[in-house]
Design an enzyme around this catalytic site. Structure first.
Site, PDB file in Angstrom:
ATOM      1  CB  ILE A 128      -0.990   0.011   1.189  1.00 13.67           C
ATOM      2  CG1 ILE A 128      -1.924   1.208   1.084  1.00 13.67           C
ATOM      3  CG2 ILE A 128      -0.289  -0.064   2.528  1.00 13.67           C
ATOM      4  CD1 ILE A 128      -3.153   1.097   1.968  1.00 13.67           C
ATOM      5  CD  GLU A 249      -1.556   0.695   9.549  1.00 14.91           C
ATOM      6  OE1 GLU A 249      -0.419   1.180   9.371  1.00 14.91           O
ATOM      7  OE2 GLU A 249      -2.582   1.148   9.001  1.00 14.91           O
TER       8      GLU A 249
END
Length: 384
Positions: A128, A249
């Site tokens: 990402i 996360e």
């Protein structure tokens, strides 16, 4: 020592059986190769399908998309075992704990059918791309754009510090699809970019002070054309999507930090019982035992808090502030323990041939990635 000796409340018997499989993989496939991968500055892509065969990649993906439909505890077990027994950063957690959630939550049916089975199997490795040179993680100031041209986007810009950047087959790119939006965050979208697209280039595999085997790259987008169907979710909603997935996360970072801290502690207890000073083991000095007693107490508190946070996450109750607090506390604890354990190794601790030196170097970045710990404090403070 073993992670099995620590009382846990976040796992059941099924988790424990899965842990045995993961531990065997880490001991047989990862640990023996960790030093070589450090030298190579990358983990070979061939490792990913091996992990996929054992259900270690993206275990939370629903069964209709090739996954196992399990809870986040299975992700955490992979992270703990990798930190404790693997000795090498694998890049799995980025795919399993972060990237895949965006596809599951916001991807179109076509995107899910195409990509999720490949992420689960390890056929596709993802990254990402958020951070940009000169602006760090200030997403609202990003310069990468995705301009419409017919039924395509044309991407231009650059990204840096991208984990899995050298290995990635698919990159989730944060770009401005509407630079003129009233508020900067409203113009940000997430675009899926396949690595074989013309105009996509990988830059350097960046030289870091730790986590050597984790390929971390610069990425460049020069008139990269992708179909508009590669937009993840709704155009202009990228910033909202990113913010909504932060608790998991940051919990993932906390899990790895806690496990690596435990490993450093266990290594050090063993070392000081063997190392001698003034004719007796270093462990026999009161100062050594007091330092270790303090660290053990904090580790005990850490495991209890981690299980609390994980159980909150199972119930979908973990807030952004709680996730930030977990990341802040556990990575601060990790650094405290790493530094104290290196000190107890004496001069040996400064030698790269000893595991504590490698662990100490690797630990430094955890207070930076996923949002610096200063930002964690700001987020927590705003909620008061």
């Amino acid at each position: 020592m073993s992670l099995d000796t620590i009382p846990r409340t976040a796992y059941n018997e099924d988790h424990d059986a899965f842990r045995e499989t993961v531990r065997r993989f880490m001991k047989e496939e990862v640990a023996p190769n960790a030093d070589k991968w450090d030298e190579d500055k990358i983990v070979p892509k061939e490792l990913w399908p091996k992990a996929g065969e054992l259900g270690m990649l993206c275990p939370t993906v629903p069964e209709e998309y090739g996954g196992l439909g399990l809870d986040f505890g299975y992700n955490s077990i992979v992270n703990e075992e990798a930190a404790y027994y693997g000795g090498s950063p694998l890049g799995f957690s980025l795919q399993s704990d972060i990237v895949v959630n965006y596809l599951v939550q916001y991807g179109s049916e076509e995107q899910k059918q195409k990509w999720l089975p490949r992420l689960v199997s390890g056929e596709t490795i993802t990254a990402i791309a958020m951070t940009e040179p000169g602006i760090g993680s200030d997403l609202q100031s990003m310069q990468t754009t995705a301009k419409k041209d017919g039924n395509h986007y044309v991407l231009n810009g650059s990204k840096t510090y991208i984990t899995n950047g050298q290995n990635a087959d698919l990159v989730l790119v944060c770009a401005k699809t509407n630079p003129d939006a009233e508020k900067a965050w409203q113009g940000i979208s997430i675009i899926l970019v396949e690595a074989d697209r013309e105009g996509f280039e990988r830059g350097r595999n960046l030289d870091k002070i730790g986590m050597d085997a984790a390929d971390t790259s610069e990425l460049f987008f020069n008139d990269v054309r992708v179909p508009m169907t590669n937009c993840l979710g709704e155009e202009g909603h990228g910033f909202i999507y990113l913010m909504s997935e932060l608790p998991q996360e940051r919990l993932s970072i906390a899990v790895s930090a806690q496990a690596s801290a435990q490993k450093a502690f266990d290594l050090t207890v063993e070392f000081v019982k063997e190392r001698k000073a003034f004719g007796k083991p270093v462990f026999n000095f009161q100062n050594t035992r007091f330092v270790l007693a303090d660290l053990k107490t904090k580790l005990q508190v850490g495991w209890a808090h981690l299980d609390w946070a994980m159980n909150r996450h199972y119930e979908k109750k973990l807030t952004n502030e709680e996730g930030a607090a977990a990341k802040l506390w556990h990575t601060d604890l990790q650094w405290e323990i790493m530094d104290a354990c290196l000190q107890l190794h004496g001069g040996a601790g400064y030698m790269n041939e000893y595991p504590i030196a490698k662990a100490w170097r690797a630990a430094r970045v955890t207070r930076i990635f996923g949002g610096t710990n200063e930002i964690m404090k700001e987020l927590i403070g705003r909620s008061l």
